[in-house]
Scaffold this motif. Sequence first.
Motif, PDB file in Angstrom:
ATOM      1  N   TRP A   1      45.326   7.793  20.270  1.00 12.56           N
ATOM      2  CA  TRP A   1      44.998   8.712  19.108  1.00 12.56           C
ATOM      3  C   TRP A   1      46.264   8.298  18.269  1.00 12.56           C
ATOM      4  O   TRP A   1      46.009   8.151  16.960  1.00 12.56           O
ATOM      5  CB  TRP A   1      44.942  10.075  19.390  1.00 12.56           C
ATOM      6  CG  TRP A   1      44.543  10.921  18.357  1.00 12.56           C
ATOM      7  CD1 TRP A   1      43.463  11.014  17.958  1.00 12.56           C
ATOM      8  CD2 TRP A   1      45.425  11.492  17.749  1.00 12.56           C
ATOM      9  NE1 TRP A   1      43.627  12.158  16.576  1.00 12.56           N
ATOM     10  CE2 TRP A   1      44.912  12.315  16.469  1.00 12.56           C
ATOM     11  CE3 TRP A   1      46.932  11.806  17.667  1.00 12.56           C
ATOM     12  CZ2 TRP A   1      45.635  12.941  15.691  1.00 12.56           C
ATOM     13  CZ3 TRP A   1      47.871  12.516  16.999  1.00 12.56           C
ATOM     14  CH2 TRP A   1      47.100  13.139  15.754  1.00 12.56           C
ATOM     15  N   LEU A   2      47.337   8.506  18.808  1.00  9.87           N
ATOM     16  CA  LEU A   2      48.608   8.120  17.902  1.00  9.87           C
ATOM     17  C   LEU A   2      48.422   6.672  17.244  1.00  9.87           C
ATOM     18  O   LEU A   2      48.911   6.650  16.187  1.00  9.87           O
ATOM     19  CB  LEU A   2      49.957   7.928  18.653  1.00  9.87           C
ATOM     20  CG  LEU A   2      50.343   9.560  19.292  1.00  9.87           C
ATOM     21  CD1 LEU A   2      51.278   9.571  20.463  1.00  9.87           C
ATOM     22  CD2 LEU A   2      50.512  10.423  18.121  1.00  9.87           C
TER      23      LEU A   2
ATOM     24  N   GLU B   1      52.967  19.438   6.931  1.00 12.72           N
ATOM     25  CA  GLU B   1      52.402  17.980   7.077  1.00 12.72           C
ATOM     26  C   GLU B   1      53.323  17.060   7.189  1.00 12.72           C
ATOM     27  O   GLU B   1      53.353  16.208   8.204  1.00 12.72           O
ATOM     28  CB  GLU B   1      51.661  17.862   5.684  1.00 12.72           C
ATOM     29  CG  GLU B   1      50.457  18.602   5.622  1.00 12.72           C
ATOM     30  CD  GLU B   1      49.749  18.376   4.030  1.00 12.72           C
ATOM     31  OE1 GLU B   1      50.509  17.421   3.148  1.00 12.72           O
ATOM     32  OE2 GLU B   1      48.676  19.241   3.739  1.00 12.72           O
ATOM     33  N   LEU B   2      54.505  17.379   6.703  1.00 11.34           N
ATOM     34  CA  LEU B   2      55.680  16.439   6.966  1.00 11.34           C
ATOM     35  C   LEU B   2      56.280  16.301   8.379  1.00 11.34           C
ATOM     36  O   LEU B   2      56.578  15.614   9.122  1.00 11.34           O
ATOM     37  CB  LEU B   2      57.057  16.686   5.902  1.00 11.34           C
ATOM     38  CG  LEU B   2      56.731  16.303   4.631  1.00 11.34           C
ATOM     39  CD1 LEU B   2      57.963  16.648   3.711  1.00 11.34           C
ATOM     40  CD2 LEU B   2      56.602  14.775   4.583  1.00 11.34           C
ATOM     41  N   ALA B   3      56.393  17.645   8.996  1.00 11.30           N
ATOM     42  CA  ALA B   3      56.715  17.908  10.541  1.00 11.30           C
ATOM     43  C   ALA B   3      55.485  17.246  11.287  1.00 11.30           C
ATOM     44  O   ALA B   3      56.106  16.559  12.300  1.00 11.30           O
ATOM     45  CB  ALA B   3      56.754  19.532  10.577  1.00 11.30           C
ATOM     46  N   TYR B   4      54.266  17.369  11.043  1.00  7.71           N
ATOM     47  CA  TYR B   4      53.324  16.687  11.649  1.00  7.71           C
ATOM     48  C   TYR B   4      53.446  15.345  11.643  1.00  7.71           C
ATOM     49  O   TYR B   4      53.373  14.659  12.880  1.00  7.71           O
ATOM     50  CB  TYR B   4      51.967  17.076  11.225  1.00  7.71           C
ATOM     51  CG  TYR B   4      50.614  16.325  11.698  1.00  7.71           C
ATOM     52  CD1 TYR B   4      50.114  16.570  12.989  1.00  7.71           C
ATOM     53  CD2 TYR B   4      50.295  15.384  10.886  1.00  7.71           C
ATOM     54  CE1 TYR B   4      49.284  15.788  13.499  1.00  7.71           C
ATOM     55  CE2 TYR B   4      49.293  14.475  11.655  1.00  7.71           C
ATOM     56  CZ  TYR B   4      48.716  14.661  12.737  1.00  7.71           C
ATOM     57  OH  TYR B   4      47.639  14.005  13.415  1.00  7.71           O
ATOM     58  N   ASP B   5      53.687  14.722  10.639  1.00 11.11           N
ATOM     59  CA  ASP B   5      53.965  13.264  10.425  1.00 11.11           C
ATOM     60  C   ASP B   5      55.060  12.897  11.251  1.00 11.11           C
ATOM     61  O   ASP B   5      54.956  11.708  11.747  1.00 11.11           O
ATOM     62  CB  ASP B   5      53.795  12.669   9.020  1.00 11.11           C
ATOM     63  CG  ASP B   5      52.755  12.863   7.896  1.00 11.11           C
ATOM     64  OD1 ASP B   5      51.574  13.108   8.767  1.00 11.11           O
ATOM     65  OD2 ASP B   5      52.933  12.863   6.992  1.00 11.11           O
TER      66      ASP B   5
ATOM     67  N   LEU C   1      54.763  10.089  14.343  1.00  7.82           N
ATOM     68  CA  LEU C   1      55.918   8.901  14.332  1.00  7.82           C
ATOM     69  C   LEU C   1      56.831   8.752  15.613  1.00  7.82           C
ATOM     70  O   LEU C   1      56.921   7.787  16.030  1.00  7.82           O
ATOM     71  CB  LEU C   1      56.485   8.816  13.071  1.00  7.82           C
ATOM     72  CG  LEU C   1      57.410   7.602  12.905  1.00  7.82           C
ATOM     73  CD1 LEU C   1      56.543   6.199  12.926  1.00  7.82           C
ATOM     74  CD2 LEU C   1      58.174   7.580  11.510  1.00  7.82           C
ATOM     75  N   HIS C   2      57.307   9.933  16.006  1.00  9.36           N
ATOM     76  CA  HIS C   2      58.389  10.115  16.898  1.00  9.36           C
ATOM     77  C   HIS C   2      57.469   9.764  18.368  1.00  9.36           C
ATOM     78  O   HIS C   2      58.065   8.828  19.004  1.00  9.36           O
ATOM     79  CB  HIS C   2      58.858  11.495  17.112  1.00  9.36           C
ATOM     80  CG  HIS C   2      59.569  11.776  17.984  1.00  9.36           C
ATOM     81  ND1 HIS C   2      61.147  11.664  18.120  1.00  9.36           N
ATOM     82  CD2 HIS C   2      59.437  12.033  19.468  1.00  9.36           C
ATOM     83  CE1 HIS C   2      61.517  11.822  19.059  1.00  9.36           C
ATOM     84  NE2 HIS C   2      60.597  12.180  20.025  1.00  9.36           N
ATOM     85  N   LEU C   3      56.492  10.259  18.488  1.00  9.33           N
ATOM     86  CA  LEU C   3      55.654   9.879  19.735  1.00  9.33           C
ATOM     87  C   LEU C   3      55.086   8.716  19.793  1.00  9.33           C
ATOM     88  O   LEU C   3      55.072   8.029  20.978  1.00  9.33           O
ATOM     89  CB  LEU C   3      54.597  10.923  19.932  1.00  9.33           C
ATOM     90  CG  LEU C   3      54.984  12.439  20.342  1.00  9.33           C
ATOM     91  CD1 LEU C   3      53.973  13.430  20.368  1.00  9.33           C
ATOM     92  CD2 LEU C   3      55.972  12.646  21.552  1.00  9.33           C
TER      93      LEU C   3
END
Length: 190
Positions: A98-99, A157-161, A165-167
């Motif tokens: 999914w990522l 939304e920025l936290a989600y993005d 990206l991190h994961l």
Amino acid sequence: MPRVSQDQLDARRQEILGAARACFARHGYEGATVRRLEEATGLSRGAIFHHFRDKDSLFLAVAEDDAAVMVETVARNGLVQVMRDLLARAISPDTTGWLGSQLEVSRRLRTDPAFAKRWAERSAAIAEATRERLLRQREAGVLRDDVPIDVLAQFLELAYDGLVLHLAMGRPAGDLGRVLDLVEEAVRRH
């Protein structure tokens, strides 16, 4: 010749979507050749494209399914819950796929104007679900009222993005639950 029921067709379609999601995530859009899609699904080209017009339609269907699940979760429990669910499943191969699909959507949004145009509706649905959830939370007295809803939505939304990206980069999930606690606390009324 026996007729195939709609339930069987739907089940086959879901099987194709699941295998294609993993293939797109592993190889990217260009690298997910028809041969690789055949290998991933265990089906012939004809069987795959009986359900989907072409590879682009298949990729968009994968991304749309992901977006639909996200809209449901946002509407019911908010964008922070989407992040918590993602974090809880971070080590799952399905989540990895999914990522990868999410990153591929991001790449295609930048490089493929036709895709970006088709995707705009899905993106708008997620944004609208987030905004409606935030409005309901504000009306219930749970959400801070000193920051405009649109700014809070952008923050989430920025936290989600950033989490995606991190994961997707393979960084450890570590104690990101505490980070999500901080994100949630930042939008709550004090």
